[in-house]
Design an enzyme around this catalytic site. Sequence first.
Site, mmCIF file in Angstrom:
data_model
loop_
_atom_site.group_PDB
_atom_site.id
_atom_site.type_symbol
_atom_site.label_atom_id
_atom_site.label_comp_id
_atom_site.label_asym_id
_atom_site.label_seq_id
_atom_site.Cartn_x
_atom_site.Cartn_y
_atom_site.Cartn_z
ATOM 1 N N CYS A 88 0.832 -1.203 0.000
ATOM 2 C CA CYS A 88 0.000 0.000 0.000
ATOM 3 C C CYS A 88 0.874 1.264 0.000
ATOM 4 O O CYS A 88 1.499 1.567 -0.992
ATOM 5 C CB CYS A 88 -0.976 -0.035 1.180
ATOM 6 S SG CYS A 88 -2.298 1.183 1.059
ATOM 7 N N HIS A 197 -3.408 -5.713 1.245
ATOM 8 C CA HIS A 197 -2.667 -5.884 2.502
ATOM 9 C C HIS A 197 -2.576 -7.343 2.937
ATOM 10 O O HIS A 197 -3.444 -7.808 3.701
ATOM 11 C CB HIS A 197 -3.376 -5.100 3.618
ATOM 12 C CG HIS A 197 -3.216 -3.622 3.505
ATOM 13 N ND1 HIS A 197 -2.262 -2.917 4.214
ATOM 14 C CD2 HIS A 197 -3.873 -2.716 2.750
ATOM 15 C CE1 HIS A 197 -2.356 -1.628 3.906
ATOM 16 N NE2 HIS A 197 -3.321 -1.477 3.025
ATOM 17 N N GLU A 199 -0.728 -8.620 5.123
ATOM 18 C CA GLU A 199 -0.526 -8.738 6.579
ATOM 19 C C GLU A 199 -1.855 -8.721 7.333
ATOM 20 O O GLU A 199 -1.899 -9.105 8.499
ATOM 21 C CB GLU A 199 0.410 -7.618 7.082
ATOM 22 C CG GLU A 199 -0.223 -6.244 7.287
ATOM 23 C CD GLU A 199 -0.440 -5.460 5.999
ATOM 24 O OE1 GLU A 199 -0.409 -6.071 4.904
ATOM 25 O OE2 GLU A 199 -0.657 -4.236 6.076
#
Lengths: 226, 80
Positions: A88, A197, A199
């Site tokens: 991002c 994302h 994560e």
Amino acid sequence: MDAARVGVITFPGSLDDKDAARAVRLAGAEPVALWHGDHDLRGVDAVVLPGGFSYGDYLRAGAIARFAPLMAEVVDAAKGGLPVLGICNGFQVLCESHLLPGALLPNAGLHFVCRDQRLSVENAETAWTSEYREGQELVIPIKNVDGRYVADRETLTELADSGRIVARYLDLNPNGSLDDIAGICNEAGNVVGLMPHPEHAAESLTGPSTDGLGFFTSIVKRLVNA
Amino acid sequence: MARVVVDVMLKPEILDPQGQAIARKLPQMGYEGVVAVRQGKRFEVEVEGPADEAALERVHTIAETLLANPVIENFEIRVL
């Protein structure tokens, strides 16, 4: 054998550095906190530039973070082959740093977009995607306001022809990215930029899937085998 | 002290949804005949001393490294 050490940079305005460090740990590596204002990569084996709004993203997303003291070391090390993943805002910083071609502009719909996004893995041979297979479909959250990937037609053709498009959006293009691009890599495949994302999709308690963990296990496997 | 203006615009081939949003509003406000709007940024850079060649060269370097991203934007410099 010692665990692989993966650095996560914190800029002023980073939001997802803690989640990135957590994903690194879940993948079996040791997360190492790195500070934007230092000139020290602390001997890490790989680096993650996390999501957020570095330096407020004033001017353009990633434009000021590019000149953070630590970025001089990141750029040199990346050119020397250090694996780097920009997620991002990290992707935006990598483009502004010219480690990756193109740029990320405000979403075509102008709204902040936050949704679970289907993606396809287009290149499963980069340092960060080797645990996937080409064509594999993932569901990973996306949340951005400056996620529209643009580059000139010549660059887009070169990216496609050389297999440097790492992931594409499926079903719906959330931000108007050209050619549905969700992520790209550099020529050597060690530097990857990704708008979604991974994560946030690393454990079932907090994510829509665990599909994102593969980005982190890919780098751990590569470092262990190196 | 001199003031140097740097105008930054997205390259013409790049979609500008902010400009489009402005252009869409104009007919509702009663302004007809506007074909398109593109939104840019204007920076006013104050420099010590006169806006001589060296000063303008410095502003040019600042513009191409920080104020504008040459991958997506063009810029123009002029003395105010």
